[in-house]
Every structure is written in structure tokens, then in C-alpha cells.
Scaffold this active site. Sequence first.
Site, PDB file in Angstrom:
ATOM      1  N   HIS A 204       1.305   0.275  -7.780  1.00  0.00           N
ATOM      2  CA  HIS A 204       1.089  -1.197  -7.259  1.00  0.00           C
ATOM      3  C   HIS A 204      -0.044  -1.134  -6.120  1.00  0.00           C
ATOM      4  O   HIS A 204      -0.405   0.159  -5.579  1.00  0.00           O
ATOM      5  CB  HIS A 204       2.388  -1.749  -6.864  1.00  0.00           C
TER       6      HIS A 204
HETATM    7  C1  T46 Z   1       4.516   1.484  -1.414  1.00  0.00           C
HETATM    8  C2  T46 Z   1       5.264   2.901  -1.659  1.00  0.00           C
HETATM    9  C3  T46 Z   1       4.697   4.020  -1.000  1.00  0.00           C
HETATM   10  C4  T46 Z   1      13.456  -3.127  -0.092  1.00  0.00           C
HETATM   11  O1  T46 Z   1      14.139  -3.688  -0.356  1.00  0.00           O
HETATM   12  N1  T46 Z   1      12.684  -2.913   0.971  1.00  0.00           N
HETATM   13  C5  T46 Z   1      11.493  -2.360   1.171  1.00  0.00           C
HETATM   14  O2  T46 Z   1      11.265  -2.161   2.376  1.00  0.00           O
HETATM   15  C6  T46 Z   1      11.135  -1.436   0.098  1.00  0.00           C
HETATM   16  C7  T46 Z   1       9.867  -0.736   0.403  1.00  0.00           C
HETATM   17  C8  T46 Z   1      11.702  -1.385  -1.185  1.00  0.00           C
HETATM   18  N2  T46 Z   1      12.857  -2.242  -1.463  1.00  0.00           N
HETATM   19  C9  T46 Z   1      13.591  -2.311  -2.547  1.00  0.00           C
HETATM   20  C10 T46 Z   1      12.559  -3.052  -3.861  1.00  0.00           C
HETATM   21  C11 T46 Z   1      13.210  -2.096  -4.908  1.00  0.00           C
HETATM   22  O3  T46 Z   1      14.348  -2.667  -5.637  1.00  0.00           O
HETATM   23  O4  T46 Z   1      13.579  -1.007  -3.025  1.00  0.00           O
HETATM   24  C12 T46 Z   1      13.576  -0.885  -4.418  1.00  0.00           C
HETATM   25  C13 T46 Z   1      12.379   0.177  -4.746  1.00  0.00           C
HETATM   26  O5  T46 Z   1      11.084  -0.200  -4.129  1.00  0.00           O
HETATM   27  P1  T46 Z   1       9.810   0.145  -5.080  1.00  0.00           P
HETATM   28  O6  T46 Z   1      10.101   0.196  -6.481  1.00  0.00           O
HETATM   29  O7  T46 Z   1       8.760  -0.728  -4.339  1.00  0.00           O
HETATM   30  O8  T46 Z   1       9.450   1.628  -4.366  1.00  0.00           O
HETATM   31  P2  T46 Z   1       8.228   2.530  -4.758  1.00  0.00           P
HETATM   32  O9  T46 Z   1       8.711   3.760  -4.507  1.00  0.00           O
HETATM   33  O10 T46 Z   1       7.505   2.194  -6.051  1.00  0.00           O
HETATM   34  O11 T46 Z   1       7.156   1.900  -3.626  1.00  0.00           O
HETATM   35  C14 T46 Z   1       7.339   1.976  -2.439  1.00  0.00           C
HETATM   36  C15 T46 Z   1       7.043   0.655  -1.679  1.00  0.00           C
HETATM   37  O12 T46 Z   1       7.511  -0.442  -2.290  1.00  0.00           O
HETATM   38  C16 T46 Z   1       5.680   0.399  -1.450  1.00  0.00           C
HETATM   39  O13 T46 Z   1       5.373  -0.678  -0.504  1.00  0.00           O
HETATM   40  O14 T46 Z   1       3.447   1.449  -0.846  1.00  0.00           O
HETATM   41  O15 T46 Z   1       6.769   3.016  -1.831  1.00  0.00           O
END
Ligand code: T46
Length: 133
Positions: free
Chosen positions: A50
Site C-alpha cells: 500500500h
Molecule cells: C505501513 C507498514 C510499514 C491498527 O489498528 N493500528 C495501526 O496503527 C496499524 C499500523 C495497524 N492496525 C491494524 C490494521 C490491521 O487490522 O493492524 C492490522 C495490520 O495492519 P496492516 O495490514 O496495515 O499492516 P502492514 O504490516 O501491512 O502495514 C503496516 C502499516 O499499516 C503501514 O502504515 O506503512 O506497516
Amino acid sequence: MKNCYLINFDIKGDERGSLVAIEQQKNISFEIKRIYYIFNTEKSFIRGKHAHRELNQVLICISGNCKIKVDSGKEIKIIELKERNQGLFIGQMIWREMFDFSADCVLLVLASEYYDEEEYIRDYDEFLKAVEQ
Ligand code: T46
């Protein structure tokens, strides 16, 4: 790459070991509103996929190692994060994918904004269109 670069933090070392200090608007260019960390990710998984419209972040691998693919829409780079004193600044409108996580990897992320799913771009074609505009 514009809006994405490595930062080398000073290591305050002595015979007892090493210490890195991070201070907002000193060695981090933004106000830190949120900190999160990623761990227990299996090597075969790819995270991220993303871009962010608003968010600036710095990623620091505080244990183990992983790789980050960053894509500005014009240029793609793969960066390995393995040094404890190195941070990767990823600014707005950079597509990112994190992969090749070691079993002991802990990826610490400092973020300029609170969590807001609305400002994520999760579709790659939409990202390319937004970069063109
Ligand atoms: C990024 C990369 C480096 C939350 O509730 N609060 C938060 O602050 C974050 C970051 C995530 N979440 C929840 C949303 C999803 O249910 O945690 C779960 C996993 O998040 P996500 O699939 O977005 O994780 P990554 O590792 O794909 O991405 C994350 C960050 O979302 C993003 O901003 O740049 O790490």
C-alpha cells in the site's frame, strides 16, 4: 529516491554496549504521533502492499532483518534493513512491501499521524494514477 531515504542514527556506545536515541524534529523530521511494531511475521509473507496519502514514517529494524521494496511509481528499490542504527524514511505516496522477515525480526515504525485506514491506497493501479496526477 525522492521522499524515501535511509537515515543513520548516531550510536552512543561505551564498554557496556550501544544506545540509539530518537528525538522528534531532531533526528526525525516530523512530530511522532504513533509508534507500532511488527514481529512474528513468517519469511514467506509479504506485508504492506500500500501507499499513504498523508503519512510519513520511519522504519527501524530493532531485531533481526527484513527487506523493504519501495516504489515511487517511477523508480523501484529494495532495501535491506539490518543495522540497529539505520532508519528508512518513507514519505507520502510511496508504495511499500515488506518481506523476507527473519524469525527474530522486530520492525519498529514511527509515524507522523494517528491510524487512519481512509488515507491508505491499497490498489496499485489507483496508486499509479494518483502519482501521475
Ligand atoms: C505501513 C507498514 C510499514 C491498527 O489498528 N493500528 C495501526 O496503527 C496499524 C499500523 C495497524 N492496525 C491494524 C490494521 C490491521 O487490522 O493492524 C492490522 C495490520 O495492519 P496492516 O495490514 O496495515 O499492516 P502492514 O504490516 O501491512 O502495514 C503496516 C502499516 O499499516 C503501514 O502504515 O506503512 O506497516
